[in-house]
Design an enzyme around this catalytic site. Structure first.
Site, PDB file in Angstrom:
ATOM      1  N   ILE A 246       0.901  -1.151   0.000  1.00 10.37           N
ATOM      2  CA  ILE A 246       0.000   0.000   0.000  1.00 10.37           C
ATOM      3  C   ILE A 246       0.941   1.202   0.000  1.00 10.37           C
ATOM      4  O   ILE A 246       1.520   1.545   1.026  1.00 10.37           O
ATOM      5  CB  ILE A 246      -0.933   0.020   1.221  1.00 10.37           C
ATOM      6  CG1 ILE A 246      -1.837  -1.222   1.214  1.00 10.37           C
ATOM      7  CG2 ILE A 246      -1.782   1.287   1.230  1.00 10.37           C
ATOM      8  CD1 ILE A 246      -2.753  -1.321   2.415  1.00 10.37           C
ATOM      9  N   PRO A 247       1.159   1.837  -1.153  1.00 12.30           N
ATOM     10  CA  PRO A 247       2.329   2.701  -1.341  1.00 12.30           C
ATOM     11  C   PRO A 247       2.197   4.098  -0.753  1.00 12.30           C
ATOM     12  O   PRO A 247       2.114   5.103  -1.467  1.00 12.30           O
ATOM     13  CB  PRO A 247       2.467   2.746  -2.868  1.00 12.30           C
ATOM     14  CG  PRO A 247       1.071   2.586  -3.372  1.00 12.30           C
ATOM     15  CD  PRO A 247       0.395   1.645  -2.405  1.00 12.30           C
ATOM     16  N   CYS A 248       2.220   4.173   0.571  1.00 17.52           N
ATOM     17  CA  CYS A 248       2.151   5.471   1.232  1.00 17.52           C
ATOM     18  C   CYS A 248       3.384   6.326   0.902  1.00 17.52           C
ATOM     19  O   CYS A 248       3.343   7.553   1.035  1.00 17.52           O
ATOM     20  CB  CYS A 248       1.998   5.297   2.737  1.00 17.52           C
ATOM     21  SG  CYS A 248       3.180   4.178   3.500  1.00 17.52           S
ATOM     22  N   HIS A 249       4.466   5.677   0.447  1.00 19.33           N
ATOM     23  CA  HIS A 249       5.673   6.439   0.087  1.00 19.33           C
ATOM     24  C   HIS A 249       5.443   7.304  -1.147  1.00 19.33           C
ATOM     25  O   HIS A 249       6.234   8.209  -1.419  1.00 19.33           O
ATOM     26  CB  HIS A 249       6.847   5.483  -0.163  1.00 19.33           C
ATOM     27  CG  HIS A 249       6.576   4.444  -1.215  1.00 19.33           C
ATOM     28  ND1 HIS A 249       5.921   3.255  -0.933  1.00 19.33           N
ATOM     29  CD2 HIS A 249       6.845   4.407  -2.551  1.00 19.33           C
ATOM     30  CE1 HIS A 249       5.818   2.541  -2.046  1.00 19.33           C
ATOM     31  NE2 HIS A 249       6.360   3.224  -3.035  1.00 19.33           N
ATOM     32  N   ARG A 250       4.363   7.056  -1.907  1.00 20.09           N
ATOM     33  CA  ARG A 250       4.089   7.839  -3.113  1.00 20.09           C
ATOM     34  C   ARG A 250       3.239   9.079  -2.840  1.00 20.09           C
ATOM     35  O   ARG A 250       2.865   9.794  -3.762  1.00 20.09           O
ATOM     36  CB  ARG A 250       3.387   6.967  -4.162  1.00 20.09           C
ATOM     37  CG  ARG A 250       4.245   5.800  -4.621  1.00 20.09           C
ATOM     38  CD  ARG A 250       3.532   4.948  -5.653  1.00 20.09           C
ATOM     39  NE  ARG A 250       4.222   3.666  -5.809  1.00 20.09           N
ATOM     40  CZ  ARG A 250       3.649   2.539  -6.210  1.00 20.09           C
ATOM     41  NH1 ARG A 250       2.360   2.540  -6.514  1.00 20.09           N
ATOM     42  NH2 ARG A 250       4.337   1.424  -6.318  1.00 20.09           N
TER      43      ARG A 250
END
Length: 281
Positions: A246-250
């Protein structure tokens, strides 16, 4: 800790993490020879390690590791979530051609803080250092990274989200999902989201951002129908338990700043750089 294979051994991440510190201290113009010397490696070995890990040369990778890279991403690879959704990018842009399917725990079950839930856990090497992976019978429910904290702190962090669950170490049970998650095999990676309804809305929005692209907290707030809830969106992003997938880094600030990252900003920068390099390789 289980090592999946040589390609994802944490050694590569630690070399890169040290290189990031050198680039921050000396600037992006630092030469290959200087970087290799700081890593106590020959230039040829250093180049092989980087090229194998990320698919591009160290010189090219330096550009992705600079502090200005997030702003450049926002200018050139900004994703409007509604457009991405309508164009089907949320499927076609998935990492490593993974097929991710997910379901969410009901609000009532979430309120019971994991009571009656069995969560399996294990430590694995990943492209971004030691990874604590947790899962239920329904799928992965937690991924945390311990390159910027201790393993004990990472374990306490994830367990505190579901304090009444039962925890069982089970590396072999989780390993097939982990191999697919970190690109060792192509396969189905089921996710089991354990969170409040608002958090799950935010996490589902994050899943629509294609690899190599970014969006902003305010764009996520617009997409989920709460345009004024930017601060609450930021909190929900920070509470995402399944990092990387779940790409919270994006998610970035509107200014192009990185914002926060639960497992440390060096990890966020590293993941963004790794994805950008693979997208352009």
């Amino acid at each position: 800790m289980q090592v999946l294979d040589e390609d994802t051994h944490g050694y590569h991440f630690h070399v890169m993490r040290r290189a990031l510190d050198v680039i921050d201290a000396q600037g992006p113009s630092v030469s290959l020879d200087e970087l290799a010397s700081e890593m106590n490696m020959s230039p040829a070995h250093f180049q092989r390690v980087f090229s194998r890990w990320v698919g591009v040369s160290p010189k090219r990778y330096q550009q992705y590791l600079t502090l200005g890279h997030a702003k450049a991403l926002l200018e050139n690879r900004f994703t409007t979530l509604q457009t991405a959704h309508e164009a089907g990018l949320s499927g076609g842009g998935r990492l490593h051609d993974l097929f991710l399917r997910w379901e969410a725990m009901s609000p009532g079950d979430f309120a019971r803080k994991g009571e009656g839930l069995t969560i399996y856990w294990g430590w694995f090497d990943s492209p971004f250092g030691p990874a604590l992976v947790m899962g239920t019978d329904k799928g992965l429910c937690g991924i945390g990274f311990a390159s910027e904290c201790t393993e004990a702190e990472a374990m306490l962090d994830l367990q505190s989200r579901w304090p009444d669950a039962s925890y069982i170490e089970a590396l072999d049970r989780l390993a097939p999902w982990v191999r697919s998650a970190f690109g060792q095999t192509k396969g189905d990676v089921p996710l089991f989201m354990i969170g409040a309804p608002f958090q799950i809305k935010v996490w589902e929005a994050l899943m629509r951002i294609p690899s190599g692209h970014v969006t902003t907290y305010s764009e996520i707030a617009e997409f989920i129908g709460h345009p004024k809830a930017v601060r609450a969106v930021g909190t929900a992003v920070g509470r995402n338990p399944i990092s990387y997938l779940i790409p919270c880094h994006r998610a970035l600030r509107k200014s192009g700043g990185l914002g926060g990252y639960h497992w440390g900003l060096p990890v966020k920068r590293s993941i963004l750089a790794w994805e950008s390099a693979r997208a352009e390789a």
